[in-house]
Write an enzyme that holds these catalytic residues in place. Structure first.
Site, PDB file in Angstrom:
ATOM      1  N   ASN A  11       0.805  -1.219   0.000  1.00  0.00           N
ATOM      2  CA  ASN A  11       0.000   0.000   0.000  1.00  0.00           C
ATOM      3  C   ASN A  11       0.838   1.269   0.000  1.00  0.00           C
ATOM      4  OD1 ASN A  11      -2.710  -1.117   0.142  1.00  0.00           O
ATOM      5  ND2 ASN A  11      -2.149  -1.845   2.173  1.00  0.00           N
ATOM      6  N   ASP A 113      -1.006 -10.711  -0.701  1.00  0.00           N
ATOM      7  CA  ASP A 113       0.163 -10.487   0.156  1.00  0.00           C
ATOM      8  C   ASP A 113       0.094 -11.343   1.417  1.00  0.00           C
ATOM      9  OD1 ASP A 113      -2.059  -8.980   0.979  1.00  0.00           O
ATOM     10  OD2 ASP A 113      -0.826  -7.351   1.774  1.00  0.00           O
TER      11      ASP A 113
END
EC number: 2.7.1.33
Length: 263
Positions: A11, A113
């Site tokens: 992110n 992830d």
């Protein structure tokens, strides 16, 4: 020499690692020829780091959206300009891969992830029940059984998001956190009180995950793995032992590539 490029687009940052394809099965996890990271805005600069490296295979985890996917493919194309095309293989969660069984209700819904981190954790510590705590923009606390079943986990705002939600200056968060003693939870000024509360929430979620997983494992000791940018700030406040492992997503991708299964 033909090289494998591993990419973890999170992110906030993009992490990467390069290793030779030859002898990959025998190469230790986390043993890379080179590695690095860049903020999202710095992705074009990765072309210089990758150019001329003989990249012939790319495996990437991306939770940063479609635009980042396009930017990474463009960076790979530019780095390999003049050579054969190298399409990026985009890692995704599935029901079973590289020794880990995904028990999410909808396996494809699990963040790629988190699945890669679970694979990396199980590959590093097989036959041990694990809690994988990744402390980044969000904090995730996931459970993996000794035989490689991903049970599920928790997602909560990361340390910085928690602090910013209380409208204080999060730029000072690392400095304040580093000066908080783990045996003094009650701060005497507001900035420190906010950070202390956020640290307690983060540590409490991780400790709760370890305790719950240990009960499910019949009392067997559970190894807690800690990674992510805020791990350094949170670890001193944990009441359970934790093993620090950085780049778990990249390690998981390496394990997948080494397993030589479709990704």
């Amino acid at each position: 020499m033909s090289m494998l490029l591993l990419i973890d687009a999170g992110n906030t940052r993009v992490k990467w690692a390069l290793l030779p394809l030859a002898g990959m099965a025998e190469r230790p996890l986390g043993d890379w020829s080179s590695s690095g990271h860049a903020l999202h805005a710095e992705v074009p600069s990765l072309v210089q780091a990758w150019r001329g490296r003989g990249i012939s295979r790319v495996l990437a985890s991306n939770v940063a959206g479609a635009a980042m996917r396009e930017r990474l493919q463009a960076a790979v194309d530019e780095a390999n300009k003049g050579g054969p095309p190298t399409p990026v293989a985009w890692f995704s969660s599935r029901a079973r891969l590289a020794g880990v069984v995904n028990r999410y209700r909808n396996p494809a819904q699990l963040g790629c992830d988190r699945f890669a981190s679970a694979i990396g954790a199980h590959a590093l510590y097989p036959d041990e029940p694990l809690v994988v705590a990744t402390c980044g923009t969000a904090t995730t606390v996931d459970a993996v059984t000794a035989d490689g079943a991903f049970l599920g986990g928790m997602i909560l705002p990361g340390l910085g998001l928690m602090a910013s939600s209380l409208a204080r200056n999060t730029a000072q968060l690392p400095e304040v956190a580093e000066h908080l003693a783990d045996d003094q939870p009650f701060a005497d000024h507001t900035d420190a009180a906010i950070v202390s509360g956020c640290l307690a929430a983060q540590a409490g979620a991780i400790e709760r995950g370890v305790k719950a997983h240990q009960q499910m494992a019949g009392g067997r000791p559970v190894r807690c793995l800690l990674s992510g940018g805020a791990a350094t700030l949170i670890q001193p406040h944990l009441a359970v032992p934790a093993t620090r492992v950085d780049n778990l997503v990249l390690i998981g991708l390496q394990a997948v590539a080494r397993d030589d299964k479709p990704c």
